[in-house]
Motif scaffolding. Structure first.
Motif, PDB file in Angstrom:
ATOM      1  N   UNK A  96       0.841  -1.211   0.000  1.00 15.16           N
ATOM      2  CA  UNK A  96       0.000   0.000   0.000  1.00 15.16           C
ATOM      3  C   UNK A  96       0.871   1.254   0.000  1.00 15.16           C
ATOM      4  N   UNK A  97       1.916   1.262   0.831  1.00 17.81           N
ATOM      5  CA  UNK A  97       2.842   2.409   0.855  1.00 17.81           C
ATOM      6  C   UNK A  97       3.466   2.597  -0.523  1.00 17.81           C
ATOM      7  N   UNK A  98       3.906   1.468  -1.124  1.00 19.64           N
ATOM      8  CA  UNK A  98       4.590   1.540  -2.422  1.00 19.64           C
ATOM      9  C   UNK A  98       3.646   2.061  -3.498  1.00 19.64           C
ATOM     10  N   UNK A  99       2.394   1.640  -3.452  1.00 21.97           N
ATOM     11  CA  UNK A  99       1.427   2.095  -4.455  1.00 21.97           C
ATOM     12  C   UNK A  99       1.185   3.604  -4.323  1.00 21.97           C
ATOM     13  N   UNK A 100       1.108   4.088  -3.071  1.00 22.03           N
ATOM     14  CA  UNK A 100       0.953   5.538  -2.863  1.00 22.03           C
ATOM     15  C   UNK A 100       2.130   6.300  -3.472  1.00 22.03           C
ATOM     16  N   UNK A 101       3.311   5.681  -3.412  1.00 23.66           N
ATOM     17  CA  UNK A 101       4.522   6.321  -3.930  1.00 23.66           C
ATOM     18  C   UNK A 101       4.509   6.501  -5.445  1.00 23.66           C
ATOM     19  N   UNK A 102       3.600   5.830  -6.122  1.00 22.36           N
ATOM     20  CA  UNK A 102       3.541   5.938  -7.595  1.00 22.36           C
ATOM     21  C   UNK A 102       3.005   7.287  -8.046  1.00 22.36           C
ATOM     22  N   UNK A 103       2.393   8.051  -7.130  1.00 26.48           N
ATOM     23  CA  UNK A 103       1.860   9.374  -7.496  1.00 26.48           C
ATOM     24  C   UNK A 103       2.906  10.461  -7.328  1.00 26.48           C
ATOM     25  N   UNK A 104       4.148  10.151  -7.626  1.00 25.30           N
ATOM     26  CA  UNK A 104       5.215  11.153  -7.412  1.00 25.30           C
ATOM     27  C   UNK A 104       5.112  12.286  -8.440  1.00 25.30           C
ATOM     28  N   UNK A 105       5.635  13.463  -8.024  1.00 23.36           N
ATOM     29  CA  UNK A 105       5.672  14.629  -8.927  1.00 23.36           C
ATOM     30  C   UNK A 105       6.714  14.376 -10.012  1.00 23.36           C
ATOM     31  N   UNK A 106       6.442  14.854 -11.225  1.00 21.27           N
ATOM     32  CA  UNK A 106       7.366  14.633 -12.346  1.00 21.27           C
ATOM     33  C   UNK A 106       8.769  15.184 -12.042  1.00 21.27           C
ATOM     34  N   UNK A 107       8.831  16.281 -11.263  1.00 15.96           N
ATOM     35  CA  UNK A 107      10.127  16.919 -10.964  1.00 15.96           C
ATOM     36  C   UNK A 107      11.054  15.973 -10.201  1.00 15.96           C
ATOM     37  N   UNK A 108      10.477  15.010  -9.496  1.00 17.50           N
ATOM     38  CA  UNK A 108      11.305  14.074  -8.719  1.00 17.50           C
ATOM     39  C   UNK A 108      12.246  13.278  -9.626  1.00 17.50           C
ATOM     40  N   UNK A 109      11.842  13.094 -10.877  1.00 14.09           N
ATOM     41  CA  UNK A 109      12.673  12.319 -11.812  1.00 14.09           C
ATOM     42  C   UNK A 109      14.019  12.990 -12.080  1.00 14.09           C
ATOM     43  N   UNK A 110      14.123  14.289 -11.770  1.00 14.49           N
ATOM     44  CA  UNK A 110      15.373  15.030 -11.987  1.00 14.49           C
ATOM     45  C   UNK A 110      16.215  15.095 -10.709  1.00 14.49           C
ATOM     46  N   UNK A 111      15.682  14.571  -9.620  1.00 12.80           N
ATOM     47  CA  UNK A 111      16.346  14.711  -8.315  1.00 12.80           C
ATOM     48  C   UNK A 111      17.582  13.807  -8.218  1.00 12.80           C
ATOM     49  N   UNK A 112      18.768  14.377  -7.873  1.00 14.99           N
ATOM     50  CA  UNK A 112      19.977  13.556  -7.762  1.00 14.99           C
ATOM     51  C   UNK A 112      19.861  12.464  -6.691  1.00 14.99           C
ATOM     52  N   UNK A 113      18.926  12.617  -5.766  1.00 14.12           N
ATOM     53  CA  UNK A 113      18.736  11.599  -4.718  1.00 14.12           C
ATOM     54  C   UNK A 113      18.361  10.245  -5.333  1.00 14.12           C
ATOM     55  N   UNK A 114      17.850  10.270  -6.548  1.00 12.01           N
ATOM     56  CA  UNK A 114      17.442   9.022  -7.210  1.00 12.01           C
ATOM     57  C   UNK A 114      18.646   8.147  -7.544  1.00 12.01           C
ATOM     58  N   UNK A 115      19.834   8.754  -7.597  1.00 12.58           N
ATOM     59  CA  UNK A 115      21.028   8.009  -8.009  1.00 12.58           C
ATOM     60  C   UNK A 115      21.678   7.241  -6.866  1.00 12.58           C
TER      61      UNK A 115
END
Ligand code: C5P
Length: 209
Positions: free
Chosen positions: A53-72
């Motif tokens: 359920x937590x993971x599914x909620x996480x799918x509504x992320x803002x598009x800007x997050x895709x540019x966040x260096x934290x993803x690396x």
């Protein structure tokens, strides 16, 4: 032309996919970033990526997050791998990947299930791999250059754990599509690996394009 590039962590699939996209003038999607965005989004909300359920909620992320260096970061990779086990999460991310693959002119996508689930109709499929020790060494050097104080053994353990989770899950496990070409980059430099990838794509598509 659709090119699917799949493989385990640090196999070189991202580098190869980007180079193929440049070579053929096609748009490229690193689908791992979508799962990483889910993982980071769950962690920032104080949730647990292993919880469906937590993971599914996480799918509504803002598009800007895709540019966040934290993803690396490695923790984002681990959270992504935990979240990606849930079929509802994979389902939620499916449509945007299919739309990207289906755009006019084609595209290059890299991930774990591109050739098997997202674009089984791809014109060329590569399964890029390398020995776990080689992949861990690459990741270790990369992290060292970023100043992360992590030891080689911990990196190797993480790579092995991720392999097991990605290959062992029931929803779209990491595996080589029947019609994918295997590209082992263990003993290849970047240039040689890219050259080999182009040769394999050419061999698959020569009659059609
Ligand atoms: O490729 P990358 O290391 O960025 O992917 C992070 C994690 O996201 C992988 O370990 C895998 O669990 C998940 N993933 C996936 N399917 C994809 C791409 C990534 O399950 N198509």
């Amino acid at each position: 032309m659709i090119i699917a590039v799949d493989g385990p962590a640090a196999s070189g699939k991202g580098t190869i996919a980007k180079a193929l996209a440049r070579h053929y003038g096609l748009p490229h999607l690193d689908t791992g970033l979508l799962y990483r965005a889910v993982g980071v989004s769950v962690m920032r909300a104080g949730g647990d990526p292993a919880d469906a359920a937590d993971a599914l909620r996480g799918c509504n992320f803002e598009a800007a997050l895709l540019e966040d260096p934290a993803l690396k970061t490695e923790s984002a990779g681990r959270a992504a791998s935990l979240a990606s086990v849930h079929s509802q999460v994979r389902e939620a991310l499916l449509e945007r990947q299919r739309v990207f693959a289906g755009q006019a002119g084609g595209a290059v996508l890299d991930g774990r299930d591109i050739g098997t689930v997202i674009a089984p109709e791809a014109d060329a499929k590569l399964f890029v791999t390398a020995r776990p020790e080689v992949r861990a060494q690459r990741r270790f050097r990369e992290m060292e250059s970023m100043g992360a104080g992590v030891g080689y053994d911990a990196v190797l353990a993480d790579i092995l754990a991720r392999d097991e989770r990605d290959m062992g899950r029931s929803a779209a496990p990491l595996c080589q599509a029947e019609d994918a070409d295997l590209l082992d980059t263990s003993d290849l430099g970047i240039e040689a690996a890219v050259q080999r990838a182009v040769e394999l794509v050419e061999a698959r598509t020569a009659q059609r394009f």
